[in-house]
Design a protein around this motif. Structure first.
Motif, PDB file in Angstrom:
ATOM      1  N   ALA A  64       0.702  -1.101   0.126  1.00 52.66           N
ATOM      2  CA  ALA A  64      -0.256  -0.124  -0.296  1.00 52.66           C
ATOM      3  C   ALA A  64       0.748   1.435   0.079  1.00 52.66           C
ATOM      4  O   ALA A  64       1.088   2.285  -0.334  1.00 52.66           O
ATOM      5  CB  ALA A  64      -0.617   0.105   0.903  1.00 52.66           C
ATOM      6  N   LEU A  65       2.009   1.090   1.029  1.00 56.41           N
ATOM      7  CA  LEU A  65       2.883   2.081   0.800  1.00 56.41           C
ATOM      8  C   LEU A  65       3.626   2.433   0.021  1.00 56.41           C
ATOM      9  O   LEU A  65       3.742   4.077  -1.014  1.00 56.41           O
ATOM     10  CB  LEU A  65       4.087   2.299   1.855  1.00 56.41           C
ATOM     11  CG  LEU A  65       5.076   3.288   2.038  1.00 56.41           C
ATOM     12  CD1 LEU A  65       4.276   4.598   3.003  1.00 56.41           C
ATOM     13  CD2 LEU A  65       6.395   2.639   2.923  1.00 56.41           C
ATOM     14  N   ALA A  66       4.016   1.004  -1.308  1.00 59.65           N
ATOM     15  CA  ALA A  66       4.733   2.192  -2.309  1.00 59.65           C
ATOM     16  C   ALA A  66       3.294   2.171  -3.650  1.00 59.65           C
ATOM     17  O   ALA A  66       3.346   3.364  -4.467  1.00 59.65           O
ATOM     18  CB  ALA A  66       4.937   0.182  -3.031  1.00 59.65           C
ATOM     19  N   GLY A  71       1.804   7.054  -7.024  1.00 63.25           N
ATOM     20  CA  GLY A  71       0.823   8.341  -6.788  1.00 63.25           C
ATOM     21  C   GLY A  71       1.260   9.672  -6.237  1.00 63.25           C
ATOM     22  O   GLY A  71       1.098  10.758  -7.421  1.00 63.25           O
ATOM     23  N   MET A  72       2.532   9.926  -5.994  1.00 59.50           N
ATOM     24  CA  MET A  72       3.108  11.008  -5.088  1.00 59.50           C
ATOM     25  C   MET A  72       3.757  11.352  -6.668  1.00 59.50           C
ATOM     26  O   MET A  72       4.423  12.170  -6.847  1.00 59.50           O
ATOM     27  CB  MET A  72       3.421  10.635  -3.886  1.00 59.50           C
ATOM     28  CG  MET A  72       2.576  11.012  -3.200  1.00 59.50           C
ATOM     29  SD  MET A  72       3.763  10.816  -1.131  1.00 59.50           S
ATOM     30  CE  MET A  72       4.521  11.892  -1.127  1.00 59.50           C
ATOM     31  N   VAL A  73       4.630  10.216  -6.944  1.00 61.33           N
ATOM     32  CA  VAL A  73       5.061  10.416  -8.219  1.00 61.33           C
ATOM     33  C   VAL A  73       5.541  10.650  -9.608  1.00 61.33           C
ATOM     34  O   VAL A  73       5.401  11.847 -11.221  1.00 61.33           O
ATOM     35  CB  VAL A  73       6.370   9.344  -8.686  1.00 61.33           C
ATOM     36  CG1 VAL A  73       7.016   8.863  -9.526  1.00 61.33           C
ATOM     37  CG2 VAL A  73       7.036   8.942  -6.885  1.00 61.33           C
ATOM     38  N   ARG A  74       3.500  10.076  -9.540  1.00 59.39           N
ATOM     39  CA  ARG A  74       2.607  10.868 -10.750  1.00 59.39           C
ATOM     40  C   ARG A  74       2.129  12.018 -10.455  1.00 59.39           C
ATOM     41  O   ARG A  74       2.317  12.593 -11.603  1.00 59.39           O
ATOM     42  CB  ARG A  74       1.527   9.507 -10.633  1.00 59.39           C
ATOM     43  CG  ARG A  74       2.116   8.196 -11.508  1.00 59.39           C
ATOM     44  CD  ARG A  74       0.546   7.015 -11.286  1.00 59.39           C
ATOM     45  NE  ARG A  74       1.333   5.983 -11.313  1.00 59.39           N
ATOM     46  CZ  ARG A  74       1.330   5.098 -12.988  1.00 59.39           C
ATOM     47  NH1 ARG A  74       0.880   6.835 -13.487  1.00 59.39           N
ATOM     48  NH2 ARG A  74       1.925   4.223 -13.043  1.00 59.39           N
ATOM     49  N   VAL A  75       2.074  12.667  -9.376  1.00 66.82           N
ATOM     50  CA  VAL A  75       1.626  13.906  -9.330  1.00 66.82           C
ATOM     51  C   VAL A  75       2.292  14.883  -9.553  1.00 66.82           C
ATOM     52  O   VAL A  75       2.618  15.698 -10.455  1.00 66.82           O
ATOM     53  CB  VAL A  75       1.042  13.915  -7.550  1.00 66.82           C
ATOM     54  CG1 VAL A  75       0.848  15.588  -7.213  1.00 66.82           C
ATOM     55  CG2 VAL A  75      -0.296  13.683  -7.429  1.00 66.82           C
TER      56      VAL A  75
END
Length: 131
Positions: A64-66, A71-75
Motif C-alpha cells: 500500500a505504501l508503494a 501516486g506521489m511520483v505521478r502527481v
C-alpha cells in the motif's frame, strides 16, 4: 562549478520519509522531489527498502505504501493517472507534495540551492539521501 556560459537557476527540494510510528519517532528516507520553476522541472524518485521498513514496523503494509508513493511520483510528473492534483500547475503540485501532514509519508523541510541541471541534482540527492 558550471561553465561560465551556463546560467544557474534556483531549485527547491524535499525528502520524503516514512514514519511508521510517530510515537517512536523513527523514520526512513524513501524519496526526493525537486522543483526548478525557471526550467519547468518537477520530478520525484522513490525507493522502498522493504526489509528496513518491516524492521521498523512489522505490520506495515509495504505494498500500500508503494502504491501511495507511486501516486506521489505521478502527481509530480503531471501524469493524469495521478488524479486531479496532478493537473495543477507545477508550483501547486510541489506545494501539495511538500505539505506537512500527519500521514505515514512526511516531507522534510524544503531546502534550496542553485543548479544548471535539475535532473542531475535529483540524481545526486537521491543517491546521497535515499539510495
Amino acid at each position: 562549478m558550471p561553465p561560465p556560459d551556463r546560467e544557474r537557476d534556483a531549485f527547491q527540494y524535499a525528502i520524503w520519509r516514512v514514519v511508521p510510528s510517530v510515537e517512536r519517532g523513527e523514520s526512513l528516507n524513501v524519496g526526493v522531489v525537486v522543483f526548478c520553476r525557471r526550467r519547468s522541472f518537477l520530478k520525484a524518485r522513490t525507493l522502498l527498502d522493504s526489509d528496513r521498513l518491516r524492521s521498523l514496523s512489522p505490520a506495515l503494509d509495504v505494498d500500500a505504501l508503494a502504491r501511495h508513493l507511486d501516486g506521489m511520483v505521478r502527481v509530480a510528473a503531471g501524469d493524469p493517472a495521478g488524479g486531479a492534483v496532478a493537473q495543477l500547475d507545477q508550483s501547486e503540485r510541489f506545494g501539495w507534495l511538500t505539505a506537512a501532514s500527519s500521514t505515514i509519508v512526511q516531507p522534510s523541510p524544503i531546502h534550496t540551492g542553485l543548479c544548471d541541471d535539475p535532473e542531475a541534482v535529483l540524481d545526486r540527492l537521491f543517491t546521497r539521501l535515499v539510495a
